[in-house]
Enzyme design. Structure first.
Site, PDB file in Angstrom:
ATOM      1  N   TYR A  99     -31.456 -37.442 -26.338  1.00 34.22           N
ATOM      2  CA  TYR A  99     -30.534 -38.369 -25.676  1.00 34.22           C
ATOM      3  C   TYR A  99     -29.099 -37.859 -25.818  1.00 34.22           C
ATOM      4  O   TYR A  99     -28.308 -37.956 -24.878  1.00 34.22           O
ATOM      5  CB  TYR A  99     -30.675 -39.780 -26.264  1.00 34.22           C
ATOM      6  CG  TYR A  99     -32.024 -40.375 -25.991  1.00 34.22           C
ATOM      7  CD1 TYR A  99     -32.312 -40.978 -24.770  1.00 34.22           C
ATOM      8  CD2 TYR A  99     -33.037 -40.334 -26.951  1.00 34.22           C
ATOM      9  CE1 TYR A  99     -33.557 -41.526 -24.508  1.00 34.22           C
ATOM     10  CE2 TYR A  99     -34.285 -40.877 -26.693  1.00 34.22           C
ATOM     11  CZ  TYR A  99     -34.549 -41.463 -25.472  1.00 34.22           C
ATOM     12  OH  TYR A  99     -35.784 -41.997 -25.215  1.00 34.22           O
ATOM     13  N   ASN A 122     -35.365 -45.543 -15.644  1.00 32.59           N
ATOM     14  CA  ASN A 122     -35.631 -44.520 -14.639  1.00 32.59           C
ATOM     15  C   ASN A 122     -36.769 -44.999 -13.729  1.00 32.59           C
ATOM     16  O   ASN A 122     -37.886 -45.188 -14.185  1.00 32.59           O
ATOM     17  CB  ASN A 122     -36.024 -43.202 -15.327  1.00 32.59           C
ATOM     18  CG  ASN A 122     -36.549 -42.165 -14.349  1.00 32.59           C
ATOM     19  OD1 ASN A 122     -36.238 -42.183 -13.174  1.00 32.59           O
ATOM     20  ND2 ASN A 122     -37.368 -41.261 -14.862  1.00 32.59           N
ATOM     21  N   CYS A 130     -38.276 -38.413 -17.405  1.00 28.29           N
ATOM     22  CA  CYS A 130     -37.770 -39.123 -18.588  1.00 28.29           C
ATOM     23  C   CYS A 130     -38.676 -38.895 -19.801  1.00 28.29           C
ATOM     24  O   CYS A 130     -38.228 -39.035 -20.938  1.00 28.29           O
ATOM     25  CB  CYS A 130     -37.591 -40.606 -18.300  1.00 28.29           C
ATOM     26  SG  CYS A 130     -39.019 -41.425 -17.575  1.00 28.29           S
ATOM     27  N   HIS A 131     -39.919 -38.488 -19.551  1.00 30.32           N
ATOM     28  CA  HIS A 131     -40.820 -38.189 -20.677  1.00 30.32           C
ATOM     29  C   HIS A 131     -40.356 -36.958 -21.455  1.00 30.32           C
ATOM     30  O   HIS A 131     -40.761 -36.774 -22.599  1.00 30.32           O
ATOM     31  CB  HIS A 131     -42.265 -37.997 -20.180  1.00 30.32           C
ATOM     32  CG  HIS A 131     -42.434 -36.858 -19.219  1.00 30.32           C
ATOM     33  ND1 HIS A 131     -42.152 -36.994 -17.867  1.00 30.32           N
ATOM     34  CD2 HIS A 131     -42.836 -35.581 -19.403  1.00 30.32           C
ATOM     35  CE1 HIS A 131     -42.395 -35.829 -17.264  1.00 30.32           C
ATOM     36  NE2 HIS A 131     -42.800 -34.959 -18.178  1.00 30.32           N
ATOM     37  N   GLU A 157     -47.494 -30.236 -20.043  1.00 31.43           N
ATOM     38  CA  GLU A 157     -46.448 -29.270 -19.690  1.00 31.43           C
ATOM     39  C   GLU A 157     -46.301 -28.149 -20.709  1.00 31.43           C
ATOM     40  O   GLU A 157     -45.853 -27.060 -20.357  1.00 31.43           O
ATOM     41  CB  GLU A 157     -45.111 -29.988 -19.524  1.00 31.43           C
ATOM     42  CG  GLU A 157     -45.111 -30.954 -18.353  1.00 31.43           C
ATOM     43  CD  GLU A 157     -43.758 -31.604 -18.141  1.00 31.43           C
ATOM     44  OE1 GLU A 157     -42.771 -31.179 -18.754  1.00 31.43           O
ATOM     45  OE2 GLU A 157     -43.711 -32.542 -17.330  1.00 31.43           O
TER      46      GLU A 157
END
Length: 164
Positions: A99, A122, A130-131, A157
């Site tokens: 953040y 979001n 946002c993950h 990912e």
């Protein structure tokens, strides 16, 4: 003005895809709080071209065949929220940011909590990733889709990432 919507099954639960005439407006989670992303009336349009393309691209993402999305996005929020969501789009596939790093990226390093609040609102989850935002200590933090979904997306990912 009503928005078009359709649902799709995914490895992280049923997703509701929402579009305006201008682009994708939202990807909502199965048990999403309706106050998180306020929307006007939704009209089921399973054959909507943009929603079908979004579903196709998400399907490719979930099977490991897509790392970037090309559907047009139609964000609705405050200027500050839009700046945070634009910063999310800059986080590369397989990477994470804190953040605090997002706050610095938007030129407001003291706005860490506000960045967290904007991240939580979001509307276009997964595509505006946002993950990929985690705590400064590397811990997984709150996520509208739930922490198991966040963990799943991060592992998808970057399979080598330790998520414990």
């Amino acid at each position: 003005m009503a928005y078009a919507c359709k649902t799709m099954a995914s490895p992280v639960g049923t997703l509701t895809l929402v579009a305006s005439d201008a682009g994708l407006v939202a990807i909502l989670w199965e048990n999403d709080d309706p106050r998180r992303v306020p929307l006007p009336e939704l009209v089921e349009e399973p054959d909507n071209a943009l929603l079908c393309e979004t579903q196709s691209q998400l399907g490719e993402y979930f099977t490991g065949g897509r790392t970037q999305f090309t559907v047009p996005l139609d964000f609705h929020g405050t200027d500050f929220q839009k700046s945070v969501w634009a910063a999310l789009l800059q986080i590369p596939f397989g990477e994470t940011r804190s953040y605090a790093e997002i706050a610095r990226a938007i030129g407001n390093p003291a706005a860490i909590r506000a960045v967290g609040a904007a991240n939580g609102r979001n509307p276009i989850s997964i595509i505006a990733p946002c993950h990929r935002v985690i705590g400064s200590n590397g811990a997984l933090t709150g996520f509208a889709g739930g922490l198991p979904a966040k963990q799943h997306l991060l592992a998808l990912e970057n399979p080598q990432r330790s998520l414990l």
